[in-house]
Design a protein around this motif. Sequence first.
Motif, PDB file in Angstrom:
ATOM      1  N   ASN A   1      41.011  38.899  38.355  1.00  0.00           N
ATOM      2  CA  ASN A   1      40.488  39.976  37.520  1.00  0.00           C
ATOM      3  C   ASN A   1      39.241  40.533  38.190  1.00  0.00           C
ATOM      4  OD1 ASN A   1      39.265  41.590  35.518  1.00  0.00           O
ATOM      5  ND2 ASN A   1      40.211  40.383  33.894  1.00  0.00           N
TER       6      ASN A   1
ATOM      7  N   SER B   1      42.025  34.145  38.303  1.00  0.00           N
ATOM      8  CA  SER B   1      42.817  35.031  37.450  1.00  0.00           C
ATOM      9  C   SER B   1      42.990  36.416  38.057  1.00  0.00           C
ATOM     10  CB  SER B   1      42.175  35.150  36.065  1.00  0.00           C
ATOM     11  OG  SER B   1      40.893  35.739  36.140  1.00  0.00           O
TER      12      SER B   1
ATOM     13  N   HIS C   1      35.559  35.279  30.360  1.00  0.00           N
ATOM     14  CA  HIS C   1      35.121  36.499  29.675  1.00  0.00           C
ATOM     15  C   HIS C   1      33.940  36.208  28.742  1.00  0.00           C
ATOM     16  CE1 HIS C   1      38.966  38.256  30.986  1.00  0.00           C
ATOM     17  NE2 HIS C   1      38.416  39.422  30.717  1.00  0.00           N
TER      18      HIS C   1
ATOM     19  N   ASP D   1      48.297  45.189  37.125  1.00  0.00           N
ATOM     20  CA  ASP D   1      48.522  44.518  35.851  1.00  0.00           C
ATOM     21  C   ASP D   1      49.813  45.001  35.206  1.00  0.00           C
ATOM     22  OD1 ASP D   1      46.082  43.392  36.375  1.00  0.00           O
ATOM     23  OD2 ASP D   1      45.003  44.439  34.779  1.00  0.00           O
TER      24      ASP D   1
ATOM     25  N   HIS E   1      45.055  37.509  30.293  1.00  0.00           N
ATOM     26  CA  HIS E   1      45.719  37.243  31.571  1.00  0.00           C
ATOM     27  C   HIS E   1      46.313  38.536  32.108  1.00  0.00           C
ATOM     28  CE1 HIS E   1      45.380  32.881  31.835  1.00  0.00           C
ATOM     29  NE2 HIS E   1      45.486  32.885  30.517  1.00  0.00           N
ATOM     30  N   THR E   2      46.090  38.793  33.389  1.00  0.00           N
ATOM     31  CA  THR E   2      46.513  40.052  33.980  1.00  0.00           C
ATOM     32  C   THR E   2      47.573  39.879  35.066  1.00  0.00           C
ATOM     33  OG1 THR E   2      44.668  39.952  35.536  1.00  0.00           O
ATOM     34  CG2 THR E   2      44.300  41.150  33.483  1.00  0.00           C
TER      35      THR E   2
ATOM     36  N   GLN F   1      43.749  47.689  40.084  1.00  0.00           N
ATOM     37  CA  GLN F   1      43.953  46.547  39.182  1.00  0.00           C
ATOM     38  C   GLN F   1      44.816  46.923  37.986  1.00  0.00           C
ATOM     39  OE1 GLN F   1      40.884  43.702  38.336  1.00  0.00           O
ATOM     40  NE2 GLN F   1      41.372  43.659  36.165  1.00  0.00           N
TER      41      GLN F   1
ATOM     42  N   CYS G   1      38.926  46.125  27.300  1.00  0.00           N
ATOM     43  CA  CYS G   1      39.853  45.794  28.378  1.00  0.00           C
ATOM     44  C   CYS G   1      39.738  46.763  29.539  1.00  0.00           C
ATOM     45  CB  CYS G   1      41.291  45.800  27.846  1.00  0.00           C
ATOM     46  SG  CYS G   1      41.612  44.507  26.643  1.00  0.00           S
TER      47      CYS G   1
ATOM     48  N   GLY H   1      38.811  47.112  40.851  1.00  0.00           N
ATOM     49  CA  GLY H   1      38.962  47.033  39.410  1.00  0.00           C
ATOM     50  C   GLY H   1      38.782  48.335  38.656  1.00  0.00           C
TER      51      GLY H   1
END
Length: 455
Positions: free
Chosen positions: A395, A393, A361, A193, A223-224, A189, A14, A433
């Motif tokens: 991400n 999403s 992913h 989150d 899911h973030t 990020q 993660c 990120g």
Amino acid sequence: MFKKIAFLLLLSACAAPTVHEPTARRDSRTQFDGNTFPAMKTFSGTAIPRANRSNSQIAQDFLDLSFRLESGRRIETLSRFEGPITVRMSGKRPPGADNELARLLARIQREAGIQITMVPQNKTASINIETISRRTLQKYLPNAACFVVPRITNWSDYKRNRRGAVTDWTTLRSRQHTAIFIPNDVSTQEFRDCLHEELAQALGPLNDLYRLPDSVFNDDNFHTILTGFDMLILRTYYAPELRSGMTSSAVQAALPTVLQRLNPSGGAVRPAPALQTPVEWKRAIETALSPGNPKQKRTQSAAQAVEIAQKYGWTDTRRAFSHYVYSRMLLSTNTDYALKQFLTARQYYIQTGNTQAQLAHIGMQLAGFALIDGNGKAALQIADSHLADARASENAILLSTLLMIKSEALLLLGRDAEAQAVALDSLGWARYGFADINAIRRRQAEISGLVSTRS
């Protein structure tokens, strides 16, 4: 085989992994130093799809989310803020954090219909967000990335009361003040989150359910940001038909009317089959995912999770996640069987539906396998097919990694100019990120290292 193992271990994590120093870069790749790295990119205007499941299932999900803690402890009555809600944020934070909070509050106002506003940081608020160092936070909660507590307004207040009844959620009948604690030395990020998940729990449900395919209220961490389902849950939580102090049975009686009004396409609420997840499966998953446990114990626990999922005949995200976790545990000992488990997880995610984030992913990893095999065309097609879902999403780690893979695929195909443009694009998202430029460089080196030769 080592490259495949290293790649899958990397991409199933993660957070950015700890790895060796970057290898030498190829001449065909654009070089960047700390002064010439592109500016951080940010998300804006993302269209979040509405929940698209039956009201019968949503009603059951709402009750299970609202009347239990993650530990399994029972919550006897609903608690929420009554009246306007204020939020403040204090402490150092990463670039763009204030904008992310403003975006989130605007979404909550618009999509959940909750009256929630910012106040200056020198004012006490309903929800008090305070940033501290990761080391300080994990001194008190070693396994937490961030957390929320009731009846607290600041870190000193928490330290004084953390072991008493003050911070016990089960004793609340209404919410007056909550505090959210987030590390200040993380990427934008990771900070965002935490804002999404902890603010949602400060406002509403406190439980997580592994069966939910499209929600941040799920410990699988795919899911973030808050989804359309999450916003419907919050809108329901603050519906005028509900109030603090209501019991589970009272809320259950009110939900058909509430959901018919808020989600008319979901149909009437009818009795839904019980979807409780047994403690034995949760314990097996948590043991497998805990890095402090011996590897053999983690692998055995992951296999046990698969067996339990099979025993109960599950075909939902719990079954998929069981195979996904098991594949991670097998990577260093049985790559072929790990891949089989990995593809089985993909099959169940497709079957479940509402799993675009999970499949993105998995697509990232499949594209990596294609790079290892020197198949630039396949890697390009797979990466391209998941870019939209990665953006949807929000991400940036996933998005930037897919773009890095795409850049490598283009280089394999002899399309160097396009490859360099995509690489530059990936770096802008990577700055959002990842916590720092060194982490970005490590990720670049890992992806480019998947290709042992280039014609």
